[in-house]
Write an enzyme that holds these catalytic residues in place. Sequence first.
Site, PDB file in Angstrom:
ATOM      1  N   ARG A  92       0.832  -1.207   0.000  1.00  0.00           N
ATOM      2  CA  ARG A  92       0.000   0.000   0.000  1.00  0.00           C
ATOM      3  C   ARG A  92       0.862   1.251   0.000  1.00  0.00           C
ATOM      4  O   ARG A  92       0.513   2.268  -0.600  1.00  0.00           O
ATOM      5  CB  ARG A  92      -0.953  -0.004   1.209  1.00  0.00           C
ATOM      6  CG  ARG A  92      -1.675   1.320   1.424  1.00  0.00           C
ATOM      7  CD  ARG A  92      -2.779   1.223   2.465  1.00  0.00           C
ATOM      8  NE  ARG A  92      -2.394   0.520   3.660  1.00  0.00           N
ATOM      9  CZ  ARG A  92      -1.649   1.032   4.647  1.00  0.00           C
ATOM     10  NH1 ARG A  92      -1.188   2.269   4.551  1.00  0.00           N
ATOM     11  NH2 ARG A  92      -1.356   0.300   5.712  1.00  0.00           N
ATOM     12  N   LYS A 148      -8.963   6.483 -19.069  1.00  0.00           N
ATOM     13  CA  LYS A 148      -9.257   6.963 -20.413  1.00  0.00           C
ATOM     14  C   LYS A 148      -8.018   6.856 -21.312  1.00  0.00           C
ATOM     15  O   LYS A 148      -7.509   5.773 -21.566  1.00  0.00           O
ATOM     16  CB  LYS A 148      -9.803   8.384 -20.343  1.00  0.00           C
ATOM     17  CG  LYS A 148     -10.871   8.612 -19.267  1.00  0.00           C
ATOM     18  CD  LYS A 148     -12.043   7.652 -19.331  1.00  0.00           C
ATOM     19  CE  LYS A 148     -13.239   8.064 -18.475  1.00  0.00           C
ATOM     20  NZ  LYS A 148     -13.032   8.070 -17.027  1.00  0.00           N
ATOM     21  N   TYR A 183     -17.192  17.490 -14.756  1.00  0.00           N
ATOM     22  CA  TYR A 183     -17.626  16.098 -14.919  1.00  0.00           C
ATOM     23  C   TYR A 183     -18.611  15.718 -13.814  1.00  0.00           C
ATOM     24  O   TYR A 183     -18.423  16.060 -12.645  1.00  0.00           O
ATOM     25  CB  TYR A 183     -16.400  15.189 -14.902  1.00  0.00           C
ATOM     26  CG  TYR A 183     -16.691  13.733 -14.643  1.00  0.00           C
ATOM     27  CD1 TYR A 183     -17.512  12.999 -15.504  1.00  0.00           C
ATOM     28  CD2 TYR A 183     -16.150  13.079 -13.545  1.00  0.00           C
ATOM     29  CE1 TYR A 183     -17.783  11.669 -15.255  1.00  0.00           C
ATOM     30  CE2 TYR A 183     -16.409  11.754 -13.297  1.00  0.00           C
ATOM     31  CZ  TYR A 183     -17.228  11.043 -14.156  1.00  0.00           C
ATOM     32  OH  TYR A 183     -17.499   9.727 -13.909  1.00  0.00           O
ATOM     33  N   ASP A 239      -8.054  19.320 -14.764  1.00  0.00           N
ATOM     34  CA  ASP A 239      -8.332  17.952 -15.177  1.00  0.00           C
ATOM     35  C   ASP A 239      -8.001  17.852 -16.659  1.00  0.00           C
ATOM     36  O   ASP A 239      -8.698  18.417 -17.510  1.00  0.00           O
ATOM     37  CB  ASP A 239      -9.806  17.620 -14.912  1.00  0.00           C
ATOM     38  CG  ASP A 239     -10.147  16.166 -15.221  1.00  0.00           C
ATOM     39  OD1 ASP A 239      -9.435  15.546 -16.035  1.00  0.00           O
ATOM     40  OD2 ASP A 239     -11.136  15.660 -14.657  1.00  0.00           O
TER      41      ASP A 239
END
Length: 417
Positions: A69, A223, A122, A198
């Site tokens: 982690r 994406k 978004y 973004d």
Amino acid sequence: MSPAVLSNGNGHTDSHPVTKAPAYGFSTRAVHVGSEPDAATGAVIPAISLSTTYQQTAVGVHKGFEYSRSGNPNRDAFETTLASLESGGHYGLAFSSGSATTATVIQALGAGAHMISVNDVYGGTRRYMTQVAPAQGLEVDFLDLEGSSEETISAAIKPNTKLIWVESPTNPTLRLIDIPAIVRIAHAHPARPLVLVDNTFLSPFYASPLLLGADIVVHSLTKYVNGHADVVMGAAILPAHQSAFAERLRYLQNAIGAVPSPYDAWLAQRGAKTLGLRMRQHGLSALHIAKALEKSPHVAAVLYPGLATHPRNALAYASLSPHAKSGFPFGGMVSFRIRGSAHKFLEATRLFTLAESLGGIESLAELPCEMTHQSIPPAERAILGIGPDLVRLSVGIEEVEDLMRDIEQALEKAQLE
């Protein structure tokens, strides 16, 4: 070849900055940075390290890894790649999703913070800002960052404003924000809020917001950066002078634990190697399709800033990274307002798959008002121009002639009663 040789001054590190080096090209960095041959085996492609824990030779003495982690060879390598690809980047942090990135950045602002967001952000980001983050005392104002005057934007900044959240182009109407203007306003104000961009829609290939003065860049790596529709992941990239905020994000990345798996990091790094090649094709095909749609009697309007007829075309060109200006495509996303039935159009396409998301090698089409942006109240959608006639295309890398034939036949069927 080590990251210090090829990184162009970029690289992921918590405490040991990478030395500046000659400016290698985008795809050279994509292939080499963070992906050096394995010192032990000579393997050109890094192995996947699935171990959750690492041996210590003495208490507190290890080889840079303690627990997965906190750090993993695949994630660390990919974060180095990310920082190098986002021009001006120095710190790269990968998260388990774009939404996890959003949550961690907002958490890092601290309790009682105020932020300003572009009004057609978004839908998932808006949902977090309005439905989740208020529990930590976050206050957010949504502002038209494209059409508002500098005076209006400056007046919206409060003493506790910590961040201005920008998308450019916006999703799904592809409105453009003048990033240097927002940076100038933010940094001249006594509150000095950070400016976050973004950059998902354009990817690091087409846009370099950090070079325009932005303080943070985020991506949904799901994406374009991964590009193969098989990984959900997000990232934040920061320049060297934002070391303190980068350290805060690094701490929260570990403390919250919303980190990608080694396998997903390996897959996304594989995808990033071809980002330059893919983005060129996405953009060239999108520009070709946008020009054709502009001539179609079945289309009322085309929203693609790369078109010479677009009112913000000059800003679109100025927004591009230097290496992306040739030919002037403006990314692979095209939205248009259809004459006829959007539902019939979307049900008739064969190569454009009816699905949410974007940025993969395959072409996708969707109806934002009923899919990706359905959570936005109808009245707000109407103000933003997200109506039942707005179709969003994610143009893939198929042969553009085939894509055009698919669009043309679907447009014809959309006119039938």
